[in-house]
Enzyme design. Structure first.
Site: not given
Length: 385
Positions: A40, A61, A72, A187, A343
């Site tokens: 992002g 990364d 995004r 996020c 979850c």
């Protein structure tokens, strides 16, 4: 090296600025900037730095492009879903400016490789979303005397600053200790307005260019706070902490440490065996359902996540309610019930299971991998997000 005719044409709007001019653009074209993360924050920052002509851009990364990134992470597109993020971003940057050298590192920044990678760059821009990497990047930059461009986003709020221990505070001066694990959602858990990382990422790239050009007033000693809903910017003054363990008068940190441990995040091999005993595979939960076994499936995500997708028959009791011991929310549970918590990815449900055990519910398990793994292993009709 003098600008070529093509460069003069490309960067003409920079050259018209007295604060930049030919000499300034030459500085930009010879600068070396490392972007940690191509998500992002890293996406918009890297795109504009490439467009500005930064000579060498390093991209680090270890992830691949996922469909959920595209809301995004504008360096990537539908055609690159499933590709390495560094490769996707490199191709996009080279399309914007083929003269920029893009060096990719398909790896996670770690205590073992950080100093070796960062030493070859002038400035480090941090586009990550986790505390271990922030402390690691900060400490490596302090040890190597490199400026560290900080950015942080969540939901509708963002932060940005420049940490340069030679002339101001470092990240540890602002945050001496990390928050307890799980207290600050990522996020992926809390969500983020798609344009927010663009705003903060461009503020970061703006600071990079100011440092290269040595113009303006960098965000050194200042923390910029942005509220996208109110459309307001606030500024907090920061002071160098003389007791800071890495940039203070008597530093105690003189080499990189174990940042996962520092932030209270244990690796799988370090997790207590009791956690393994508390987890069930999604396929086992499905077997229990099919067999008609008597248990209660408790979804501990937030209501906004529950509205995206859910497992039929589950009961929503957000982790925040369980943490706050809101008894009225737990009325549907009895101490003797066999409870399975669930979850998004499995971390919050494990936390909820441990809290429920402490509260007197002895028969509690957590579904490993959360609804994400349920969708992959059991029922693909359940949406992934």
């Amino acid at each position: 090296m003098p600008l070529t005719h093509d460069q003069i044409s490309r960067y003409s709007r920079h050259l018209l600025l007295p604060e930049v001019g030919v000499k300034g653009q030459e500085k930009i074209c010879t600068a070396r900037v490392l972007c940690i993360g191509t998500g992002g924050l890293g996406s918009p920052a890297a795109l504009y730095l490439a467009a500005a002509g930064v000579g060498t851009l390093g991209l680090i990364d270890f992830d691949v492009v996922d469909f959920s990134n595209l809301q995004r992470q504008i360096a990537h597109g539908e055609s690159t879903v499933g590709n390495l993020k560094v490769d996707s971003a490199k191709n996009r940057l080279k399309d914007i400016n083929s003269s920029v050298e893009v060096i990719t590192y398909n790896t996670r920044l770690s205590s073992e490789n950080a100093l070796k990678i960062i030493k070859d760059y002038d400035i480090v821009l941090d586009g990550t979303d986790n505390f271990p990497t922030r402390y690691l990047a900060n400490d490596a930059c302090v040890l190597l005397n490199k400026p560290y461009i900080y950015g942080c986003i969540l939901k509708f709020d963002g932060q940005a600053s420049v940490f340069d221990s030679k002339s101001g505070p470092c990240y540890r001066c602002l945050y001496p200790e990390p928050p307890p694990p799980g207290l600050v959602p990522s996020c992926a858990e809390g969500g983020v307005l798609g344009v927010l990382p663009g705003i903060i990422g461009l503020i970061q790239s703006n600071e990079v260019l100011k440092l290269i050009l040595e113009i303006g007033e960098p965000l050194i000693g200042r923390l910029l706070l942005f509220d996208a809903l109110a459309m307001t910017f606030r500024e907090v003054k920061l002071r160098k902490d003389t007791e800071c363990p890495i940039c203070g008068n008597n530093p105690t940190i003189k080499e990189l440490i174990d940042y996962e441990q520092f932030c209270g995040i244990s690796t799988p091999s370090e997790q207590p065996s009791t956690s393994e005993n508390m987890e069930l595979e999604p396929t086992e939960v499905k077997r229990m359902m099919d067999a008609g076994e008597n248990f209660k499936l408790v979804d501990v995500r937030e209501i906004s996540e529950y509205e995206i997708c859910k497992i039929e028959g589950s009961t929503l009791i957000p982790l925040s309610d369980i943490r706050e011991r809101r008894v009225e929310k737990l009325n549907s549970l009895q101490p003797r019930d066999y409870i399975v918590t669930q979850c998004h990815h499995g971390k919050r449900s494990l936390d909820a299971a441990e809290i429920l055990k402490e509260m007197g519910y002895p028969n509690v398990k957590s579904m490993k991998g959360g609804i994400e793994e349920w969708s992959l292993q059991v029922d693909s009709s359940v949406s992934r997000y």
